[in-house]
Design an enzyme around this catalytic site. Sequence first.
Site, PDB file in Angstrom:
ATOM      1  CE  LYS A  90      -3.788  -2.536   1.963  1.00 23.62           C
ATOM      2  NZ  LYS A  90      -4.477  -3.062   3.145  1.00 23.62           N
ATOM      3  CG  ASP A 144      -9.968  -0.540   4.257  1.00 25.26           C
ATOM      4  OD1 ASP A 144      -9.703  -0.745   3.058  1.00 25.26           O
ATOM      5  OD2 ASP A 144      -9.237  -0.907   5.198  1.00 25.26           O
ATOM      6  CD  GLN A 156      -3.330  -4.517   6.277  1.00 27.56           C
ATOM      7  OE1 GLN A 156      -3.172  -3.570   5.523  1.00 27.56           O
ATOM      8  NE2 GLN A 156      -3.974  -5.609   5.901  1.00 27.56           N
TER       9      GLN A 156
END
Length: 306
Positions: free
Chosen positions: A53, A120, A97
């Site tokens: 990422k 997200d 994460q």
Amino acid sequence: MVQILDGKAHADRMLEEVRASVEARKAAGSRVPSLAVVLVGEDPASQVYVRNKVAACARTGVRSIERRLPAAATAAELDDLIHQLNSDPDVDGILVQLPLPKHLDAKAVLRRLDPAKDVDGFHPVNQGLLFQGQKGMRPCTPSAVMNMLKAYGVEMKGKRALVLGRSEIVGKPMALMLLEEHATVTIAHSRTMDLPGLCREADILVAAIGRPGFVEGAWIKPGAVVVDVGINRVEDLALGEKIFAREPRKLETLKAKGGVLCGDVRYGEASQVAGAITPVPGGVGPLTIAGLLANTLQACEAREAR
Ligand code: NAP
């Protein structure tokens, strides 16, 4: 002849669009979008995901901010960090994460995020906006899949779509997005009866169950569009011989390297019947990060427009 839906190439195009937009912002004297990536603990797979990422940020010119906490970090420590990032005007997107260490409640942590920075798309506010068909942060994998299907000109209106899997990350949002495009959507899961029969009726089949080679070629409706979200590593030779009967190269790799990546669909069999299909790897996998960067840019622009 089956059309290969090249997720890697599409992801490259999406990343290039983000890069060009960031460049244009810079030229106009605007702020560079930034993404904060929070990693708790030392999980090796999570470290690889975070590294990828951060690398995608560098490639597009998006500023990345890595914030690490030890595996033993308390919920209060993680809350503090999220609060800090929520209130930092220079942070546009925050990604926590997953999975988190077991003593931390991921749902509670995600609820702490400012929904406007939830790149997200897992915050209940963003899930609600998706449910209502309104603009908001949408989960990266399904939104990038939709972006790719549209780019390939896949007709969804009035088509029968079957989504295998009902996770909050992929299955459920994917089903809502297909519904938004006027597909007639069925969601299947581990308790669904007659999966092969349902698959045979699907003009669009999205598999997101995490079971290697589960969907057989004989289940695919001729001409169907098949999107394989599953990413599985197969090490068992007996299983490999069964699911790779029409993919000799995968079987060779499995024998030579002791493991090979594959999707939830038996690609070799399905590609004989389908009209279009995503390969694994190189299909949906690369799209997720592209979706994340697109969301970060969107978060930056939306915050400025407020
Ligand atoms: P998940 O949370 O484990 O959910 C799996 C879903 O599949 C559940 O809804 C489960 O049903 C259903 N399922 C499991 N076994 C089944 C069976 N035998 N028949 C029918 N349904 C079954 O998984 P996920 O996070 O959605 O991920 C799914 C797959 O996509 C994994 O392989 C994952 O690695 C991959 N993935 C890829 C990307 C990407 O970037 N390409 C992103 C995310 C995930 P129940 O609800 O009834 O248990």
